[in-house]
Scaffold this motif. Structure first.
Motif, PDB file in Angstrom:
ATOM      1  N   ARG A   1       0.871  -1.181   0.000  1.00  0.00           N
ATOM      2  CA  ARG A   1       0.000   0.000   0.000  1.00  0.00           C
ATOM      3  C   ARG A   1       0.904   1.226   0.000  1.00  0.00           C
ATOM      4  O   ARG A   1       1.870   1.275   0.754  1.00  0.00           O
ATOM      5  CB  ARG A   1      -0.894   0.064   1.246  1.00  0.00           C
ATOM      6  CG  ARG A   1      -2.045  -0.918   1.285  1.00  0.00           C
ATOM      7  CD  ARG A   1      -2.874  -0.672   2.532  1.00  0.00           C
ATOM      8  NE  ARG A   1      -3.812  -1.736   2.774  1.00  0.00           N
ATOM      9  CZ  ARG A   1      -5.091  -1.735   2.384  1.00  0.00           C
ATOM     10  NH1 ARG A   1      -5.558  -0.678   1.726  1.00  0.00           N
ATOM     11  NH2 ARG A   1      -5.876  -2.746   2.647  1.00  0.00           N
TER      12      ARG A   1
ATOM     13  N   SER B   1      -3.584   4.098  -0.540  1.00  0.00           N
ATOM     14  CA  SER B   1      -4.032   3.346  -1.711  1.00  0.00           C
ATOM     15  C   SER B   1      -4.633   2.009  -1.303  1.00  0.00           C
ATOM     16  O   SER B   1      -4.545   1.587  -0.144  1.00  0.00           O
ATOM     17  CB  SER B   1      -2.844   3.092  -2.648  1.00  0.00           C
ATOM     18  OG  SER B   1      -2.010   2.057  -2.134  1.00  0.00           O
ATOM     19  N   ARG B   2      -5.197   1.312  -2.264  1.00  0.00           N
ATOM     20  CA  ARG B   2      -5.550  -0.089  -2.074  1.00  0.00           C
ATOM     21  C   ARG B   2      -4.267  -0.921  -2.094  1.00  0.00           C
ATOM     22  O   ARG B   2      -3.227  -0.452  -2.544  1.00  0.00           O
ATOM     23  CB  ARG B   2      -6.456  -0.558  -3.208  1.00  0.00           C
ATOM     24  CG  ARG B   2      -7.804   0.121  -3.269  1.00  0.00           C
ATOM     25  CD  ARG B   2      -8.570  -0.359  -4.493  1.00  0.00           C
ATOM     26  NE  ARG B   2      -7.879   0.015  -5.734  1.00  0.00           N
ATOM     27  CZ  ARG B   2      -8.221  -0.425  -6.944  1.00  0.00           C
ATOM     28  NH1 ARG B   2      -9.232  -1.267  -7.067  1.00  0.00           N
ATOM     29  NH2 ARG B   2      -7.565  -0.031  -8.012  1.00  0.00           N
TER      30      ARG B   2
ATOM     31  N   HIS C   1      -1.684  -3.354  -3.684  1.00  0.00           N
ATOM     32  CA  HIS C   1      -1.318  -3.658  -5.068  1.00  0.00           C
ATOM     33  C   HIS C   1      -0.125  -4.593  -5.077  1.00  0.00           C
ATOM     34  O   HIS C   1       0.681  -4.612  -4.143  1.00  0.00           O
ATOM     35  CB  HIS C   1      -0.927  -2.371  -5.806  1.00  0.00           C
ATOM     36  CG  HIS C   1      -2.083  -1.525  -6.213  1.00  0.00           C
ATOM     37  ND1 HIS C   1      -2.619  -1.542  -7.482  1.00  0.00           N
ATOM     38  CD2 HIS C   1      -2.826  -0.627  -5.527  1.00  0.00           C
ATOM     39  CE1 HIS C   1      -3.625  -0.689  -7.564  1.00  0.00           C
ATOM     40  NE2 HIS C   1      -3.766  -0.116  -6.379  1.00  0.00           N
TER      41      HIS C   1
ATOM     42  N   ALA D   1      -0.465   2.429  -7.385  1.00  0.00           N
ATOM     43  CA  ALA D   1      -0.838   2.657  -5.987  1.00  0.00           C
ATOM     44  C   ALA D   1      -0.552   4.092  -5.576  1.00  0.00           C
ATOM     45  O   ALA D   1      -1.324   4.704  -4.826  1.00  0.00           O
ATOM     46  CB  ALA D   1      -0.083   1.680  -5.083  1.00  0.00           C
ATOM     47  N   TYR D   2       0.553   4.647  -6.060  1.00  0.00           N
ATOM     48  CA  TYR D   2       0.875   6.044  -5.753  1.00  0.00           C
ATOM     49  C   TYR D   2      -0.204   6.981  -6.279  1.00  0.00           C
ATOM     50  O   TYR D   2      -0.627   7.921  -5.583  1.00  0.00           O
ATOM     51  CB  TYR D   2       2.235   6.399  -6.345  1.00  0.00           C
ATOM     52  CG  TYR D   2       2.569   7.880  -6.281  1.00  0.00           C
ATOM     53  CD1 TYR D   2       2.736   8.528  -5.058  1.00  0.00           C
ATOM     54  CD2 TYR D   2       2.692   8.628  -7.444  1.00  0.00           C
ATOM     55  CE1 TYR D   2       3.031   9.880  -4.997  1.00  0.00           C
ATOM     56  CE2 TYR D   2       2.992   9.979  -7.391  1.00  0.00           C
ATOM     57  CZ  TYR D   2       3.155  10.605  -6.173  1.00  0.00           C
ATOM     58  OH  TYR D   2       3.438  11.945  -6.120  1.00  0.00           O
TER      59      TYR D   2
ATOM     60  N   GLU E   1      -3.346   6.333  -6.717  1.00  0.00           N
ATOM     61  CA  GLU E   1      -4.519   6.202  -5.847  1.00  0.00           C
ATOM     62  C   GLU E   1      -4.311   6.958  -4.538  1.00  0.00           C
ATOM     63  O   GLU E   1      -5.244   7.607  -4.036  1.00  0.00           O
ATOM     64  CB  GLU E   1      -4.780   4.719  -5.558  1.00  0.00           C
ATOM     65  CG  GLU E   1      -5.271   3.934  -6.759  1.00  0.00           C
ATOM     66  CD  GLU E   1      -5.602   2.494  -6.400  1.00  0.00           C
ATOM     67  OE1 GLU E   1      -6.054   1.767  -7.295  1.00  0.00           O
ATOM     68  OE2 GLU E   1      -5.414   2.093  -5.225  1.00  0.00           O
ATOM     69  N   ALA E   2      -3.112   6.869  -3.977  1.00  0.00           N
ATOM     70  CA  ALA E   2      -2.847   7.547  -2.710  1.00  0.00           C
ATOM     71  C   ALA E   2      -2.962   9.056  -2.856  1.00  0.00           C
ATOM     72  O   ALA E   2      -3.442   9.750  -1.949  1.00  0.00           O
ATOM     73  CB  ALA E   2      -1.459   7.166  -2.192  1.00  0.00           C
TER      74      ALA E   2
ATOM     75  N   TYR F   1      -8.331   5.067  -0.715  1.00  0.00           N
ATOM     76  CA  TYR F   1      -8.916   5.026  -2.052  1.00  0.00           C
ATOM     77  C   TYR F   1     -10.016   3.972  -2.085  1.00  0.00           C
ATOM     78  O   TYR F   1      -9.822   2.844  -1.621  1.00  0.00           O
ATOM     79  CB  TYR F   1      -7.838   4.712  -3.080  1.00  0.00           C
ATOM     80  CG  TYR F   1      -8.303   4.879  -4.509  1.00  0.00           C
ATOM     81  CD1 TYR F   1      -8.427   6.142  -5.070  1.00  0.00           C
ATOM     82  CD2 TYR F   1      -8.624   3.769  -5.288  1.00  0.00           C
ATOM     83  CE1 TYR F   1      -8.849   6.305  -6.367  1.00  0.00           C
ATOM     84  CE2 TYR F   1      -9.039   3.924  -6.600  1.00  0.00           C
ATOM     85  CZ  TYR F   1      -9.153   5.186  -7.135  1.00  0.00           C
ATOM     86  OH  TYR F   1      -9.580   5.350  -8.432  1.00  0.00           O
TER      87      TYR F   1
END
Length: 478
Positions: free
Chosen positions: A164, A245-246, A248, A256-257, A259-260, A277
Motif C-alpha cells: 500500500r 491506496s488499495r 497492489h 498505488a501512488y 490512488e494515494a 482510495y
C-alpha cells in the motif's frame, strides 16, 4: 554575536581569563576562530615553528614576534593537527598555560563532534538519495532492478508481495525528522520507505508492505514504519493529512501512488484528515482492450521519432505541473516546456489544452498494455469517441458523476463544467460564473471529496473528470 558554545565563545572566555589574544587553527592551518584582537599577519612571521607543530614534529612551541610572546600547542591524534595560538605581552603563567591546554582539548572535542555531525548528515543524505532511487525504479514496475539499485542490505519492502502506498502531507520542515525517527540501521524503514517527494515539498511518499501491520499492537514500539504509525501521526498533528491506496502487487507501486494522491485530496477536505482510495476501476481498464490499445498506439505513433527521454518527460508533464516535473528530474522548467513543445508539434496537439492532455495521458497509458492474444486486432482503428461509447465506459462515467447529480450540488456541477471549459483557469471560471476565485476553489475542494479525485495537485483526477464529461456528451473529444 558569537553563538553559545561555539569555538569563538570558548576563545573569548579563554582570552579574558589569561589576558591574551587567542586563535584556533584548523587542520589546514587556517584560522577558524579568534578573539577580536588577534592579527592573522602574525602567522606569517612564525617561520617554521607553525609548520612543525601542525605537522606533528613538535607538540608545542613558544617564540617572540614583535615583542609579543607567542605560544603554539597542537591537538588531535593525526596530522595535520589543529593548533591553539596565544599571543600575550609576557609568557603565560603555569596556570594560564594549563587553562589554555584544557580549552584547546575542549575545542578539539568540539571539532570531533562537528565532524561526526557532518558525517551523520552525509549518511542521512546518502540514505535519502538511495531510498528515492529505489522508489523511482519501483514506480516503473521493475522490482528486480529496484533490488539491484539498493546497494548492501535490500529493503524489506522489496520482499513483499503486495504494497500500500501512503502519501503523508506535513510541513516540509518535518520530513527530515520523521524519516530519521523511523529509519532502521540499514537506512530504510523496516518493511516500508519514507521518501521525500521532490515534486511536492510537503509530501512524504511511504510505500509499506501489506503485511507490515499484521499481528501488531496499536503502538508496536519498535520505531519502524507501519501504516498505524502514519495514522497516529495524523491523529496527533492537526496540520497533517494522509491518503492511502488499495493493496497492489509490488510491481504496481506506480498505480498505488496515483490512488494515494487521490485519497490525499479527499483527506485534506475531511474532518479526519485521512482517507483510503475506494477501489473504483480505472477507465482504461473498462475499454475494449484490443480496440483501445490499437487506438492508443496509432495516436502516439508519431512520438516514435523523438528520443525516449523526451517522451518520458512529456508523460510526466501531462499529469504533473511542469514546475513539479522540473524539480523531480532536476532540470529547468524551460527545458520541460521545450520537450512538451516538441511533442505537441509532432502530434499536432495543443498540450496547453486540458482536453488534449487528458487524451494523450490516456493514450500513453493504454499504449503500454499488451492486447489480449485471444482477441483479434481490429482492422480499422476506432476513434476515441467510439471507444467512449461502449457500455462499461458509460456506466463508469455515470457512476463517477453521480455524486454531483444531487440537487444540493447543482452549483458545484456547474462550476466544474465551467472550470473545464475555461481550461481549468479559476480566474476565467469565476468571471464566467460571476463568483469569486475563492468560491471556485471551495467548490473544487468539495468536488475532490465527492469524486474521490485530486483536482488541485496533479492532472490525473482532472483527466478522469474530462473523460466522464465526454462520455456523458457534455464536452468535446479532440
Amino acid at each position: 554575536m558569537r553563538r553559545k558554545g561555539s569555538p569563538g565563545e570558548v576563545l573569548g572566555w579563554l582570552g579574558r581569563w589569561i589576558g591574551a589574544d587567542v586563535a584556533w587553527l584548523g587542520r589546514g592551518g587556517v584560522v577558524e576562530a579568534a578573539t577580536d584582537g588577534f592579527s592573522g599577519e602574525l602567522l606569517g612571521a612564525l617561520d617554521g615553528e607553525l609548520d612543525r607543530v601542525v605537522g606533528g614534529r613538535l607538540a608545542a612551541a613558544a617564540t617572540q614576534v614583535g615583542g609579543m610572546e607567542v605560544r603554539l600547542e597542537a591537538f588531535g591524534g593525526r596530522e595535520p593537527r589543529a593548533v591553539l595560538v596565544t599571543v600575550s605581552a609576557s609568557a603565560l603563567s603555569r596556570e594560564a598555560a594549563a587553562l589554555a591546554s584544557q580549552a584547546g582539548g575542549l575545542l578539539e572535542l568540539l571539532g570531533r563532534a562537528l565532524e561526526a555531525d557532518d558525517s551523520s548528515r552525509g549518511y542521512e543524505e546518502k540514505a535519502r538519495q538511495l531510498r528515492f532511487a529505489v522508489l523511482t525504479v519501483l514506480m516503473t514496475g521493475d522490482v528486480m532492478l529496484a533490488r539491484r539499485v539498493s546497494t548492501g542490505e535490500v529493503p524489506g519492502l522489496l520482499s513483499a508481495e503486495r504494497v500500500r502506498v501512503h502519501v503523508l502531507q506535513c510541513p516540509p520542515a518535518d520530513r527530515d525528522r520523521l524519516a530519521r525517527t523511523y529509519q532502521d540501521p540499514s537506512g530504510y524503514h523496516g518493511k516500508g520507505l519514507m521518501v521525500h517527494c521532490p515534486a511536492f515539498r510537503e509530501h512524504l511518499i511511504c510505500p509499506i508492505a501489506e503485511d507490515a501491520d499484521e499481528d501488531v499492537d496499536e503502538d508496536p514500539g519498535d520505531g519502524f514504519l507501519r501504516g498505524e504509525v502514519l495514522r497516529r501521526l495524523v491523529r496527533e498533528n492537526p496540520g497533517y493529512a494522509l491518503g492511502i491506496s488499495r493493496p497492489h502487487p509490488l510491481a504496481a507501486t506506480g498505480a498505488a501512488y496515483g490512488e494515494a494522491l487521490h485519497a490525499l485530496a479527499v483527506a485534506r477536505n475531511s474532518p479526519e484528515r485521512l482517507a483510503a482510495y475506494p477501489g473504483e476501476p480505472a477507465l482504461m481498464q473498462l475499454l475494449p482492450r484490443a480496440e483501445a490499445v490499437a487506438w492508443a498506439r496509432a495516436f502516439v505513433e508519431p512520438l516514435s521519432v523523438l528520443p525516449r527521454h523526451t517522451v518520458d518527460v512529456v508523460r510526466l508533464a501531462v499529469t504533473f505541473p511542469r514546475t513539479a516535473v522540473a524539480r523531480l528530474l532536476q532540470i529547468s522548467r524551460n527545458t520541460v516546456a521545450a520537450y512538451c513543445r516538441r511533442a505537441a508539434e509532432t502530434l499536432a496537439l495543443d498540450l496547453d489544452d486540458v482536453h488534449a492532455r487528458a487524451t494523450l495521458d490516456l493514450a500513453l497509458s493504454l499504449a503500454t498494455l499488451s492486447p489480449d492474444p485471444a482477441v483479434r486486432v481490429p482492422q480499422v482503428v476506432p476513434s476515441l469517441a467510439e471507444l467512449l461509447r461502449c457500455a462499461p465506459a458509460t456506466t463508469w462515467a455515470e457512476s463517477f458523476l453521480r455524486p454531483l447529480g444531487d440537487a444540493r450540488h447543482h452549483r458545484l456541477s456547474v462550476t466544474l463544467g465551467a472550470w473545464i471549459d475555461a481550461n481549468t483557469d479559476a480566474r476565467q471560471t469565476a468571471e464566467r460564473l460571476g463568483m469569486s476565485r475563492n468560491t471556485v476553489r471551495v467548490h473544487l475542494r468539495t468536488a475532490e471529496r465527492l469524486l474521490n479525485r485530486d483536482l488541485l495537485t496533479t492532472g490525473s483526477g482532472i483527466h478522469d473528470l474530462v473523460h466522464a464529461l465526454r462520455v456523458t456528451g457534455e464536452h468535446r473529444t479532440p
